[in-house]
Design an enzyme around this catalytic site. Structure first.
Site, PDB file in Angstrom:
ATOM      1  N   CYS A  59     -14.074 -23.272  -5.071  1.00 26.19           N
ATOM      2  CA  CYS A  59     -13.168 -24.325  -5.538  1.00 26.19           C
ATOM      3  C   CYS A  59     -13.187 -25.537  -4.619  1.00 26.19           C
ATOM      4  O   CYS A  59     -13.096 -25.406  -3.389  1.00 26.19           O
ATOM      5  CB  CYS A  59     -11.747 -23.773  -5.640  1.00 26.19           C
ATOM      6  SG  CYS A  59     -10.561 -24.978  -6.273  1.00 26.19           S
ATOM      7  N   ASP A  63       9.439  -0.244 -10.714  1.00 24.33           N
ATOM      8  CA  ASP A  63       8.552  -1.389 -10.442  1.00 24.33           C
ATOM      9  C   ASP A  63       9.416  -2.561  -9.996  1.00 24.33           C
ATOM     10  O   ASP A  63       9.583  -3.552 -10.708  1.00 24.33           O
ATOM     11  CB  ASP A  63       7.762  -1.734 -11.710  1.00 24.33           C
ATOM     12  CG  ASP A  63       6.715  -2.828 -11.470  1.00 24.33           C
ATOM     13  OD1 ASP A  63       6.538  -3.245 -10.311  1.00 24.33           O
ATOM     14  OD2 ASP A  63       6.088  -3.267 -12.450  1.00 24.33           O
ATOM     15  N   CYS A  67       4.668  -4.630  -5.721  1.00 24.33           N
ATOM     16  CA  CYS A  67       3.911  -5.839  -5.420  1.00 24.33           C
ATOM     17  C   CYS A  67       4.051  -6.214  -3.954  1.00 24.33           C
ATOM     18  O   CYS A  67       3.591  -7.272  -3.531  1.00 24.33           O
ATOM     19  CB  CYS A  67       4.364  -6.992  -6.315  1.00 24.33           C
ATOM     20  SG  CYS A  67       6.103  -7.433  -6.108  1.00 24.33           S
TER      21      CYS A  67
END
Length: 474
Positions: free
Chosen positions: A79, A404, A431
């Site tokens: 990028c 979660d 996460c």
């Protein structure tokens, strides 16, 4: 020899080896005296000079003054915006190495924070598509462009420029102008660049976050795998003449692609849109995506996994870990719009989902009807408040449980309730490996950690998911 711990701030420490990666994409370096430094923009194996800028309890934070020697494990970022926008901190590291570092971080957290004995530690599940994998991006308009290190020292270059892109790391009022983002489909690039050019020609000002002035604020671009797009344009106020022309021109160019178009008027100082009205301008109120056999109607305020293809692999892993036989009563905590709950519904007798965000629960109920899933129930509210003994008496004790939680992990009251429930098996999807390790350590009072596996949902970023199977001790 005593360490220089209290004298290092604002000093330059030379020839320090970067030995690993820490949370949030920072490199870890250690000098000859054992002082630990966290530095951005480096790769393991680099030898650097560090300008120390901040002292913490057990480490220092610094910036790279000079890279003396580049690591052999570096690669060329794809990028053009790498190093400025901050979205893909690991693009300079080969993907296989990224997986190694993420895998190590998960298991180091489980070992050091959780001090957990894992029966089976499975290596990380990588992502087949390393670029163009996201289905949602948000771009901000700004009247101030972020300047590079070279530009900021040039007095002839001004940051007073209308741009559309990402906020630079740590900057709320300056935006990195984006022409090509490798996270989302190329069609999203075309829509964003068209919008940027159109807005500049409109003559109306781009937003200034410091003064809270300006017309153009943000654009959210969502897409399905089949490239059906939802566009959410945010402006500070309404201007029917200008906006009507923009929408007409946008649809004339991308009409076959844009299936849902919204306008959100945001007069606030912050960019949070979920508490504001979204007016449907064109097309369907939702776009539809599938995870396996389950279809989801996604609205402008819906929460949905942003890597669709890898989400299927994540949910398949949850199904595999649970090993359901079809007779179980399953609880799904922090269910969101019910994506995991609906995905596993065919494998159990009943699934009960709990989620704090009420709009997500409404989405879950709509999607349950869409898929004719009749063995699911969803409740809105904080898990610590909803998951009580009365709730369990009403819905039955779970035979299996999925949790979660957000990055902060589970509230202590939720952990206490899970220990009281003593569900035979539990799958924890996280996460944030650090808070997962903390929670698993607490749950280990009654549970054995049978197996764990990290899952990479976001290549080139520091983010990593971790899935753990727990079984009640006999």
């Amino acid at each position: 020899m005593a360490r220089r711990r209290f004298k290092l701030k604002n000093q330059i420490i030379e020839n320090v080896l970067v030995t690993g990666l820490a949370d949030r994409g920072k490199g870890v370096a250690k000098d000859d005296e054992g002082n630990v430094y966290f530095v951005t923009g480096v790769a393991p194996g680099d030898i650097i000079d560090i300008l120390v800028i901040r002292k913490k309890k057990n480490f220092f934070e610094g910036i790279v003054k000079e890279i003396k020697s580049l690591s052999k494990d570096r690669t060329q970022p794809v990028c053009e915006h790498f190093g400025s926008c901050g979205g893909c901190k690991y693009q300079h590291i080969p993907y296989e190495k990224q997986l190694e570092y993420k895998n190590d971080r998960v298991y180091q957290n489980l070992k050091r924070i959780g001090q957990i004995d894992i029966q089976e530690a499975i290596d990380i599940l990588g992502c087949e598509e390393h670029t163009r994998y996201r289905n949602k991006m948000e771009y901000s308009f700004s009247s101030k462009r972020w300047l590079t290190k070279d530009e900021i020292t040039n007095p002839e270059i001004s940051n007073a420029e209308d741009v559309l892109g990402f906020h630079a790391p740590g900057s709320f009022d300056k935006v990195v102008s984006i022409s090509n983002c490798h996270l989302q489909t190329t069609k999203a690039d075309e829509i964003r660049n068209f919008t940027s050019d159109w807005a500049k020609k409109s003559g109306l000002p781009f937003f200034d976050a410091r003064s809270n002035e300006g017309f153009w604020r943000s654009i959210v671009i969502r897409n399905t795998i089949e490239e059906k797009f939802m566009i959410i344009l945010s402006t500070k106020e309404n201007n029917e003449e200008v906006l009507s022309q923009y929408f007409t021109d946008l649809l004339a160019k991308f009409g076959e692609t844009v299936h849902s178009l919204y306008l959100c008027i945001n007069p606030k100082k912050n960019d949070f849109l979920l508490d504001l009205e979204h007016k449907l301008i064109h097309g369907s109120p939702t776009i539809q995506e599938s995870l396996g056999e389950i279809k989801f109607n996604i609205g402008p305020k819906s929460f949905f996994q942003t890597n669709t293809k890898q989400a299927v692999k994540l949910y398949d892993l949850v199904v595999d870990f649970l090993a359901l036989e079809g007779t179980e009563n399953v609880y799904d905590l922090y269910t969101g719009l019910g994506s995991i709950a609906l995905y596993i519904a065919a494998h159990c007798k009943q699934v009960v989902g709990i989620e704090e965000i009420a709009s997500a629960i409404e989405d879950a109920k709509v999607n349950a009807k869409l898929n004719k899933v009749e063995n699911s129930m969803f409740y809105a509210g904080d898990v610590k408040d909803i998951l009580t003994n009365d709730f369990v008496m009403k819905h039955g004790k779970p035979d299996a449980l999925i949790t979660d939680p957000p990055r902060a992990g589970m509230h202590p009251k939720v952990v206490e309730m899970l220990l009281e429930l003593a569900t035979p098996k539990l799958v924890y999807v996280s996460c944030n490996p650090a808070t997962q390790a903390r929670d698993l350590a607490l749950l280990s009072e009654k549970y054995n950690i049978i197996k764990t596996q990290p899952v990479d949902m976001f290549p080139h970023t520091h983010h990593v998911e971790s899935v753990a199977l727990l079984k009640l001790k006999k």
